[in-house]
Design a protein around this motif. Sequence first.
Motif, mmCIF file in Angstrom:
data_model
loop_
_atom_site.group_PDB
_atom_site.id
_atom_site.type_symbol
_atom_site.label_atom_id
_atom_site.label_comp_id
_atom_site.label_asym_id
_atom_site.label_seq_id
_atom_site.Cartn_x
_atom_site.Cartn_y
_atom_site.Cartn_z
ATOM 1 N N ILE A 198 0.838 -1.207 0.000
ATOM 2 C CA ILE A 198 0.000 0.000 0.000
ATOM 3 C C ILE A 198 0.870 1.252 0.000
ATOM 4 C CG2 ILE A 198 -1.736 1.293 1.300
ATOM 5 C CD1 ILE A 198 -2.789 -1.367 2.348
ATOM 6 N N ILE A 199 1.941 1.231 0.783
ATOM 7 C CA ILE A 199 2.846 2.387 0.822
ATOM 8 C C ILE A 199 3.535 2.568 -0.519
ATOM 9 C CG2 ILE A 199 4.963 3.278 1.877
ATOM 10 C CD1 ILE A 199 4.100 1.875 4.469
ATOM 11 N N TRP A 200 4.048 1.482 -1.083
ATOM 12 C CA TRP A 200 4.755 1.564 -2.355
ATOM 13 C C TRP A 200 3.855 2.105 -3.463
ATOM 14 C CZ3 TRP A 200 4.107 -1.661 -6.831
ATOM 15 C CH2 TRP A 200 5.097 -1.504 -7.808
ATOM 16 N N LYS A 201 2.589 1.700 -3.443
ATOM 17 C CA LYS A 201 1.671 2.123 -4.501
ATOM 18 C C LYS A 201 1.196 3.563 -4.303
ATOM 19 C CE LYS A 201 -0.540 0.945 -8.241
ATOM 20 N NZ LYS A 201 -0.864 2.348 -8.600
ATOM 21 N N GLY A 202 1.037 4.007 -3.063
ATOM 22 C CA GLY A 202 0.517 5.348 -2.825
ATOM 23 C C GLY A 202 1.572 6.408 -2.633
ATOM 24 N N LEU A 203 2.839 5.995 -2.496
ATOM 25 C CA LEU A 203 3.900 6.963 -2.229
ATOM 26 C C LEU A 203 4.097 7.996 -3.344
ATOM 27 C CD1 LEU A 203 6.036 7.669 -0.100
ATOM 28 C CD2 LEU A 203 7.631 6.149 -1.307
ATOM 29 N N PRO A 204 3.998 7.633 -4.629
ATOM 30 C CA PRO A 204 4.214 8.643 -5.676
ATOM 31 C C PRO A 204 3.296 9.854 -5.548
ATOM 32 C CG PRO A 204 4.285 6.462 -6.630
ATOM 33 C CD PRO A 204 3.857 6.279 -5.213
ATOM 34 N N PHE A 205 2.031 9.652 -5.238
ATOM 35 C CA PHE A 205 1.118 10.788 -5.102
ATOM 36 C C PHE A 205 1.563 11.714 -3.980
ATOM 37 C CE2 PHE A 205 -2.613 12.651 -3.006
ATOM 38 C CZ PHE A 205 -3.131 13.399 -4.047
ATOM 39 N N VAL A 206 1.986 11.144 -2.864
ATOM 40 C CA VAL A 206 2.432 11.959 -1.731
ATOM 41 C C VAL A 206 3.704 12.720 -2.086
ATOM 42 C CG1 VAL A 206 3.224 11.867 0.666
ATOM 43 C CG2 VAL A 206 1.333 10.417 -0.082
ATOM 44 N N VAL A 207 4.642 12.038 -2.727
ATOM 45 C CA VAL A 207 5.919 12.680 -3.063
ATOM 46 C C VAL A 207 5.715 13.842 -4.030
ATOM 47 C CG1 VAL A 207 8.162 12.343 -4.156
ATOM 48 C CG2 VAL A 207 7.249 10.596 -2.623
ATOM 49 N N LEU A 208 4.958 13.622 -5.092
ATOM 50 C CA LEU A 208 4.757 14.671 -6.086
ATOM 51 C C LEU A 208 3.959 15.839 -5.515
ATOM 52 C CD1 LEU A 208 4.017 12.448 -9.222
ATOM 53 C CD2 LEU A 208 6.164 13.558 -8.586
ATOM 54 N N THR A 209 2.988 15.553 -4.654
ATOM 55 C CA THR A 209 2.221 16.637 -4.041
ATOM 56 C C THR A 209 3.095 17.458 -3.102
ATOM 57 O OG1 THR A 209 0.224 15.285 -4.174
ATOM 58 C CG2 THR A 209 0.159 17.189 -2.712
ATOM 59 N N MET A 210 3.897 16.792 -2.289
ATOM 60 C CA MET A 210 4.783 17.514 -1.375
ATOM 61 C C MET A 210 5.864 18.284 -2.141
ATOM 62 S SD MET A 210 5.416 15.044 1.894
ATOM 63 C CE MET A 210 4.103 14.637 3.044
ATOM 64 N N TYR A 211 6.348 17.712 -3.225
ATOM 65 C CA TYR A 211 7.342 18.419 -4.036
ATOM 66 C C TYR A 211 6.762 19.707 -4.614
ATOM 67 C CZ TYR A 211 10.399 19.472 -7.979
ATOM 68 O OH TYR A 211 11.217 20.106 -8.886
#
Length: 327
Positions: A198-211
Amino acid sequence: MATVIDGTGAPEKQAQNPRGRTRPGPRRPRRNRGNRVAYLLVAPAVIVLLAVLAYPIGRLIVLSFQSFDSRSLFTGDAPFVGVSNYTEVLSDPEFWTVVGRTVVVVVAVVAIMMTLGFALASLLTRVSPWARVTLMVCLVLVWAMPMVSAALVWQWLFQPQYGVMNWLLTQGRVFGDLSAHDWFSHPEQGMSLIIALIIWKGLPFVVLTMYAALGQIPGELYEAAGLDGAGRRQTLRYVTVPMMRPVLAILVVLEVIWSVNSFTPIWVLTQGGPSGETSTLSVYSYVSAFTANDYGKGAAISLITIALLAAFAVLHVRRLAKDGEVA
């Protein structure tokens, strides 16, 4: 004082300044116009959501008050039983065990995801352009992969007989011989792999939003903090985090909702087993409705889950709005 006639025919007095000029009456606040425009802009999305979700949710509510089982599919007989489905669910110890397990999964997923997301987003702001583009492409590819495909890849990686991870760990002699180790037959190990997926699949959205949020912080704030002698930790605590709090608040709400509703990774990897020890609310509702053929109970579990998520979202956003962290 000068007297004028308003739109209703009643006399209205207007104040005069010392030079005898009539002062204009109070104007309507422009905020009302802004509110109307905001409502008009949101209205199409609200109408579409109501058109798509109104009937399913309404049908779910009606179903939760009925005794609807597999026999009802053929006879059409589904008598109303009041709140007995809710009473049965709330008095079931297994339900509260699943709720506690779901809370543990959500807390672990959100905490790890937000920490890793912030670390990777900060890394994106410091690396060279080609490294940034490469990392962002990898993140987007992970994000674009369907969850079913990702779960099947994860299942293959940890397959007992020919899984890649078992072979690598066995070759490394880190945990001994794992050539035939079945990760998903152990509840703790299976749940750990589900959380990791779940973390691996949802991490891109969090990273790009925080970036994107990090890129909106004015550089002058960091320069001022440096002139005041602030170090990295102080700058992170007093500049970066406060400026990102609205984005962090929205991310937390979204990730909590998505983590609770995560069904595919659990069902593909373990189907809630062994003995239901890896099931969360989404899987528990599905099993109650479609495995036990108790659709009324499954609908009640789904509505209780919706109520819990709505309560969390409202309380979280209201607390942040009270603290002035979100508009």
